[in-house]
Design a protein around this motif. Structure first.
Motif, PDB file in Angstrom:
ATOM      1  N   UNK A  89      75.783 -54.007  61.970  1.00  0.00           N
ATOM      2  CA  UNK A  89      75.673 -54.081  63.420  1.00  0.00           C
ATOM      3  C   UNK A  89      74.275 -54.522  63.836  1.00  0.00           C
ATOM      4  N   UNK A  90      74.218 -55.180  64.967  1.00  0.00           N
ATOM      5  CA  UNK A  90      72.916 -55.529  65.529  1.00  0.00           C
ATOM      6  C   UNK A  90      72.248 -54.260  66.028  1.00  0.00           C
ATOM      7  N   UNK A  91      71.066 -53.988  65.514  1.00  0.00           N
ATOM      8  CA  UNK A  91      70.350 -52.782  65.921  1.00  0.00           C
ATOM      9  C   UNK A  91      69.767 -52.993  67.310  1.00  0.00           C
ATOM     10  N   UNK A  92      70.022 -52.054  68.194  1.00  0.00           N
ATOM     11  CA  UNK A  92      69.527 -52.149  69.566  1.00  0.00           C
ATOM     12  C   UNK A  92      67.999 -52.149  69.577  1.00  0.00           C
ATOM     13  N   UNK A  93      67.388 -53.070  70.311  1.00  0.00           N
ATOM     14  CA  UNK A  93      65.919 -53.099  70.372  1.00  0.00           C
ATOM     15  C   UNK A  93      65.356 -51.768  70.856  1.00  0.00           C
ATOM     16  N   UNK A  94      64.149 -51.462  70.396  1.00  0.00           N
ATOM     17  CA  UNK A  94      63.514 -50.216  70.787  1.00  0.00           C
ATOM     18  C   UNK A  94      63.311 -50.175  72.295  1.00  0.00           C
ATOM     19  N   UNK A  95      63.562 -49.008  72.870  1.00  0.00           N
ATOM     20  CA  UNK A  95      63.400 -48.843  74.309  1.00  0.00           C
ATOM     21  C   UNK A  95      61.927 -48.955  74.699  1.00  0.00           C
ATOM     22  N   UNK A  96      61.659 -49.556  75.840  1.00  0.00           N
ATOM     23  CA  UNK A  96      60.288 -49.716  76.334  1.00  0.00           C
ATOM     24  C   UNK A  96      60.000 -48.685  77.431  1.00  0.00           C
ATOM     25  N   UNK A  97      58.746 -48.231  77.450  1.00  0.00           N
ATOM     26  CA  UNK A  97      58.319 -47.209  78.408  1.00  0.00           C
ATOM     27  C   UNK A  97      57.093 -47.694  79.165  1.00  0.00           C
ATOM     28  N   UNK A  98      57.018 -47.330  80.422  1.00  0.00           N
ATOM     29  CA  UNK A  98      55.880 -47.739  81.242  1.00  0.00           C
ATOM     30  C   UNK A  98      54.602 -47.044  80.801  1.00  0.00           C
ATOM     31  N   UNK A  99      54.734 -45.803  80.299  1.00  0.00           N
ATOM     32  CA  UNK A  99      53.557 -45.056  79.864  1.00  0.00           C
ATOM     33  C   UNK A  99      53.992 -43.912  78.952  1.00  0.00           C
TER      34      UNK A  99
END
Length: 289
Positions: free
Chosen positions: A146-156
């Motif tokens: 499966x395509x691994x979901x990209x890492x979630x991004x955080x504002x801080x």
């Protein structure tokens, strides 16, 4: 205060406390999706020993495994052997949760490297019944495709901390904050100041294979070093399973301390753990003197 640790042979990174001590070194192994900062409350209290807490592959600041590799629980043994054999003497293993499973494999396979093992709220790895092995392999292989979901991004940092806390009713920001901070890196292709997890997303995929219960028990029984198993009173392991499974170890002391699964990271419960661990190491070292 800790210092940064880096091992050229294995490529692993970590944190190093009390590096001036010349006695029996301690290698600390964290749990799943945690990192070396998991020991940031406990290690300073163990001031009579050098504590080297590692970021296991795919965690914290250590590199991810190659694209053709996976994160089977026994697959950490190679790099741990590379680190531990460099000390020139048997070492103490201090381990939490998943890290205790990696300690199990290392101490069973290489007893000459290990002086003692401490397991914090852990009783070995997850298992698969024999009649489920084929299904487990199928699920694991398909998961890897499966395509691994990209890492979630955080504002801080605060947003990342809130995300980690959302999955637990007992963790506090003060407790898990050091782990979250070490698991973050500048977001690749993100906006200036954005952060993302540094952990390998593949760590969340289903395992291709797991050991059976009998294999886990046989591996635990192969541990020759003294073991102290400390159960968190409000942790993840039922007391009956804890004592039944670890009871196959020849020399195992059972202790219960107050707290939740991450009790070693909580300032209110870490001192009691440190007292138990220090007394255990003193006993083990005295017996072999």
């Amino acid at each position: 205060m800790s210092q940064l640790f880096s091992d050229q042979m294995s490529g692993l990174h970590g944190l190093d406390w009390h590096s001036q001590h010349a006695g029996v070194p301690v290698v600390a192994l964290h749990g799943w999706l945690d990192n070396a900062a998991s020991f940031s409350a406990l290690a300073p209290l163990l001031s009579n020993h050098r504590i080297i807490a590692l970021d296991l592959p795919g965690h914290g600041k250590s590199p991810w495994k190659g694209t053709d590799a996976d994160y089977s629980i026994w697959g950490y043994t190679d790099v741990l052997w590379q680190v531990c054999q460099q000390f020139g003497q048997p070492i103490h293993l201090l381990s939490h949760s998943m890290g205790s499973a990696t300690a199990m494999f290392l101490s069973a396979a290489f007893p000459e490297l290990v002086k003692s093992v401490v397991m914090l709220d852990a009783a070995g790895p997850l298992t698969t019944p024999e009649d489920r092995l084929a299904n487990q392999l199928r699920e694991g292989v398909l998961a890897q495709q499966q395509l691994v979901r990209p890492s979630r991004k955080f504002a801080d940092f605060d947003q990342a901390l809130s995300a980690r806390l959302r999955g637990s009713s007992v963790l506090t920001g003060e407790c898990i904050g050091p782990v979250v901070e070490r698991n973050l890196q500048p977001a690749v292709g993100g906006e200036p100041g954005e952060l993302e997890w540094s952990t390998d997303p593949r760590l969340r995929l289903a395992s291709r294979l797991r050991l059976t219960e009998s294999q886990v028990r046989a591996t635990l029984a192969a541990i020759k070093a003294p073991v102290m198993a400390i159960r968190a009173a409000d942790g993840l392991i039922p007391e009956a399973m804890f004592k039944d499974r670890l009871g196959v170890i020849d020399d195992c002391r059972f202790v219960e301390c107050s707290g939740h699964h991450h009790f070693h990271l909580d300032a209110s419960t870490a001192p009691a753990i440190a007292e138990c661990v220090s007394a255990f190491w003193l006993e083990v070292e005295g017996a072999s003197a």
